[in-house]
Design a protein around this motif. Structure first.
Motif, PDB file in Angstrom:
ATOM      1  N   LEU A   6       0.824  -1.205   0.000  1.00 22.29           N
ATOM      2  CA  LEU A   6       0.000   0.000   0.000  1.00 22.29           C
ATOM      3  C   LEU A   6       0.859   1.256   0.000  1.00 22.29           C
ATOM      4  N   GLN A   7       1.914   1.249   0.802  1.00 24.20           N
ATOM      5  CA  GLN A   7       2.746   2.449   0.913  1.00 24.20           C
ATOM      6  C   GLN A   7       3.543   2.706  -0.362  1.00 24.20           C
ATOM      7  N   ILE A   8       4.041   1.645  -0.993  1.00 19.63           N
ATOM      8  CA  ILE A   8       4.785   1.828  -2.240  1.00 19.63           C
ATOM      9  C   ILE A   8       3.886   2.436  -3.306  1.00 19.63           C
ATOM     10  N   VAL A   9       2.684   1.885  -3.465  1.00 18.12           N
ATOM     11  CA  VAL A   9       1.786   2.396  -4.505  1.00 18.12           C
ATOM     12  C   VAL A   9       1.366   3.836  -4.195  1.00 18.12           C
ATOM     13  N   LYS A  10       1.107   4.114  -2.932  1.00 15.82           N
ATOM     14  CA  LYS A  10       0.758   5.482  -2.552  1.00 15.82           C
ATOM     15  C   LYS A  10       1.900   6.443  -2.888  1.00 15.82           C
ATOM     16  N   SER A  11       3.135   6.037  -2.568  1.00 22.17           N
ATOM     17  CA  SER A  11       4.300   6.889  -2.851  1.00 22.17           C
ATOM     18  C   SER A  11       4.543   7.031  -4.347  1.00 22.17           C
ATOM     19  N   LEU A  12       4.326   5.961  -5.115  1.00 25.06           N
ATOM     20  CA  LEU A  12       4.454   6.046  -6.568  1.00 25.06           C
ATOM     21  C   LEU A  12       3.471   7.068  -7.134  1.00 25.06           C
ATOM     22  N   ARG A  13       2.249   7.037  -6.647  1.00 21.85           N
ATOM     23  CA  ARG A  13       1.239   7.966  -7.147  1.00 21.85           C
ATOM     24  C   ARG A  13       1.562   9.401  -6.760  1.00 21.85           C
ATOM     25  N   HIS A  14       2.130   9.596  -5.590  1.00 16.06           N
ATOM     26  CA  HIS A  14       2.542  10.940  -5.181  1.00 16.06           C
ATOM     27  C   HIS A  14       3.624  11.496  -6.101  1.00 16.06           C
ATOM     28  N   GLN A  15       4.384  10.591  -6.725  1.00 21.86           N
ATOM     29  CA  GLN A  15       5.446  11.024  -7.638  1.00 21.86           C
ATOM     30  C   GLN A  15       5.021  10.935  -9.103  1.00 21.86           C
ATOM     31  N   GLY A  16       3.719  10.885  -9.333  1.00 24.36           N
ATOM     32  CA  GLY A  16       3.194  10.999 -10.687  1.00 24.36           C
ATOM     33  C   GLY A  16       3.079   9.712 -11.472  1.00 24.36           C
ATOM     34  N   ILE A  17       3.277   8.565 -10.834  1.00 23.29           N
ATOM     35  CA  ILE A  17       3.172   7.283 -11.527  1.00 23.29           C
ATOM     36  C   ILE A  17       1.761   6.728 -11.354  1.00 23.29           C
ATOM     37  N   ASP A  18       1.163   6.276 -12.440  1.00 22.36           N
ATOM     38  CA  ASP A  18      -0.176   5.690 -12.406  1.00 22.36           C
ATOM     39  C   ASP A  18      -0.044   4.234 -11.934  1.00 22.36           C
ATOM     40  N   ALA A  19      -0.176   4.031 -10.643  1.00 15.20           N
ATOM     41  CA  ALA A  19       0.045   2.713 -10.039  1.00 15.20           C
ATOM     42  C   ALA A  19      -1.229   2.214  -9.370  1.00 15.20           C
ATOM     43  N   GLU A  20      -1.472   0.908  -9.478  1.00 15.48           N
ATOM     44  CA  GLU A  20      -2.642   0.260  -8.881  1.00 15.48           C
ATOM     45  C   GLU A  20      -2.212  -1.075  -8.267  1.00 15.48           C
ATOM     46  N   ILE A  21      -3.130  -1.663  -7.505  1.00 15.42           N
ATOM     47  CA  ILE A  21      -2.919  -2.986  -6.920  1.00 15.42           C
ATOM     48  C   ILE A  21      -4.051  -3.896  -7.375  1.00 15.42           C
ATOM     49  N   VAL A  22      -3.717  -5.158  -7.688  1.00 13.59           N
ATOM     50  CA  VAL A  22      -4.740  -6.182  -7.850  1.00 13.59           C
ATOM     51  C   VAL A  22      -4.465  -7.271  -6.827  1.00 13.59           C
ATOM     52  N   THR A  23      -5.527  -7.752  -6.181  1.00 17.83           N
ATOM     53  CA  THR A  23      -5.378  -8.711  -5.093  1.00 17.83           C
ATOM     54  C   THR A  23      -6.681  -9.484  -4.930  1.00 17.83           C
ATOM     55  N   THR A  24      -6.788 -10.240  -3.846  1.00 14.46           N
ATOM     56  CA  THR A  24      -8.031 -10.960  -3.545  1.00 14.46           C
ATOM     57  C   THR A  24      -8.611 -10.442  -2.231  1.00 14.46           C
ATOM     58  N   ASN A  25      -9.772 -10.947  -1.900  1.00  7.88           N
ATOM     59  CA  ASN A  25     -10.416 -10.569  -0.632  1.00  7.88           C
ATOM     60  C   ASN A  25     -10.090 -11.550   0.491  1.00  7.88           C
TER      61      ASN A  25
END
Length: 397
Positions: A22-41
């Motif tokens: 979660l933190q990596i993707v959040k930080s990537l987005r703060h730096q302008g990278i279009d990042a998402e996560i796919v996972t399960t429930n």
């Protein structure tokens, strides 16, 4: 650049890996990278109560949750829905960042990425350490032979958090290029009254020093070793209270509670269960000593969190950032129960030592484990991989 992180589950009870993704993707987005996560429930005890088959904002991060399929091998976390989603959507991304080994999500993502010629990286997350490979060794040997070794060999790069993790990869016989970047932590929002609030929250006398164990209650982390050490200390110094913050399987939790009762430490130990949010900040800022006597940790995100909060740490060489902590004089590295007993005794008896190690720990964490700088380097690595693939495609054309 569009980046997809693939992880079997984001269950909070799974600890560090969830938080890291979660933190990596959040930080990537703060730096302008279009990042998402796919996972399960998937969750350890029940399924996560989240919207499925759509992209949702989850802890300020865009996440696709797909339904997990219950089956006897729960650690594998199979999902046919995830398979379909990956096959239909993987080519919308420039690069995949796969978390975990020996699990369906990363295995499936790697296979589909190879079919659709999308580069991917893999995070081994300490699963190739000698200790980790000995756990369920026959299943891992079989899985490695038919799936995992090929998955690793065909990756564009392997993410390692320490040089020790790089060595583990080499011992495993993988020659794929590596990217060595530590994990990160953010400085906590300061709570000036944290110590007093923490003592009041758990009805601990204000004069007692608080020892913190913040991690999953699992035999790998050896909380039993900590309890046994405190049993040896209490006769000479009872000016402490241990907070064991974390969840675990019922049988193991019952074993620990019986051990506490056996040693007559009930008045010195509190089990809080899983802690998050402001109460977690209280724990980190209001405690006096942090202990994690784990057999094996590729990084140990909880250790870094303790250090950035200014806590002196006691860890084992199995925590792979131990050499950096030793060099920075930010904590004490112990080998066994006797060493743990001695280290706790030293810190309980010396405020000056606690202060020195804690200040050094904070400096180390802020200098080396800041997310912004780490993610900037990660973006450069992504871009280099994507550019290389584009160059190869042009040559082939």
């Amino acid at each position: 650049m569009k980046v997809l992180h693939v992880i079997p589950s984001l269950s909070p009870t799974l600890g560090g890996p969830t938080q890291v993704a979660l933190q990596i993707v959040k930080s990537l987005r703060h730096q302008g990278i279009d990042a998402e996560i796919v996972t399960t429930n998937y969750d350890e005890t029940k399924l996560l109560d989240v919207p499925l088959n759509q992209c949702v904002e989850y802890q300020d991060v865009p996440v696709w949750f797909l339904p997990a399929f219950p089956h006897p091998f729960k650690e594998y976390i199979f999902s046919s829905a995830l398979t379909r989603w990956l096959w239909q959507n993987i080519d919308r991304y420039d690069i995949l960042d796969n978390h975990y080994l020996f699990s369906y999500a990363s295995t499936c993502a790697g296979a589909i990425a190879r079919c659709q010629k999308v580069p991917y990286t893999v995070r081994t997350q300490g699963q190739l350490s000698s200790w980790a490979l000995k756990q369920s060794s026959l299943k891992k040997q079989f899985y490695t032979a038919i799936i995992e070794r090929h998955n690793l060999n065909q990756a564009a790069a392997i993410h390692c958090t320490t040089l020790e993790e790089v060595e583990d990869l080499k011992k495993f016989g993988i020659k794929t290029p590596t990217i060595t970047l530590p994990l990160g932590v953010d400085p906590p929002e300061q709570i000036s009254s944290a110590s007093a609030e923490l003592h009041n929250l758990y009805n601990i006398p204000q004069e007692k020093l608080i020892i913190l164990f913040l991690s999953r209650l699992h035999y790998k982390k050896r909380p039993n070793l900590l309890i046994n050490s405190l049993n040896k200390i209490v006769a000479q110094n009872n000016n402490f209270h241990l907070i064991m913050a974390g969840s675990g399987e019922a049988d193991y939790l019952n074993y620990l509670q019986k051990l506490v009762h056996k040693h007559q430490l009930t008045n010195h130990i509190t089990f809080t269960g899983f802690i998050t949010g402001r109460n977690k900040h209280l724990l980190l800022q209001g405690s006096d000593i942090f202990v994690l006597p784990s057999y094996s940790e590729n990084f140990g995100i909880a250790v870094a969190e303790a250090m950035v909060a200014g806590l002196p740490v006691i860890i084992t060489p199995g925590v792979q950032i131990a050499p950096e902590i030793a060099t920075a004089d930010a904590g004490i590295i112990i080998e066994d129960e006797a060493g743990l007993t001695n280290a706790i005794t030293q810190l309980l008896n010396s405020e000056a030592m606690r202060s020195r190690l804690g200040k050094n720990a904070m400096v180390l964490a802020n200098d080396k484990y800041a997310w912004k700088g780490i993610v900037s380097q990660l973006i450069c690595s992504y871009q280099e991989i994507v550019n290389t693939l584009m160059s190869l495609s042009e040559i082939s054309y």
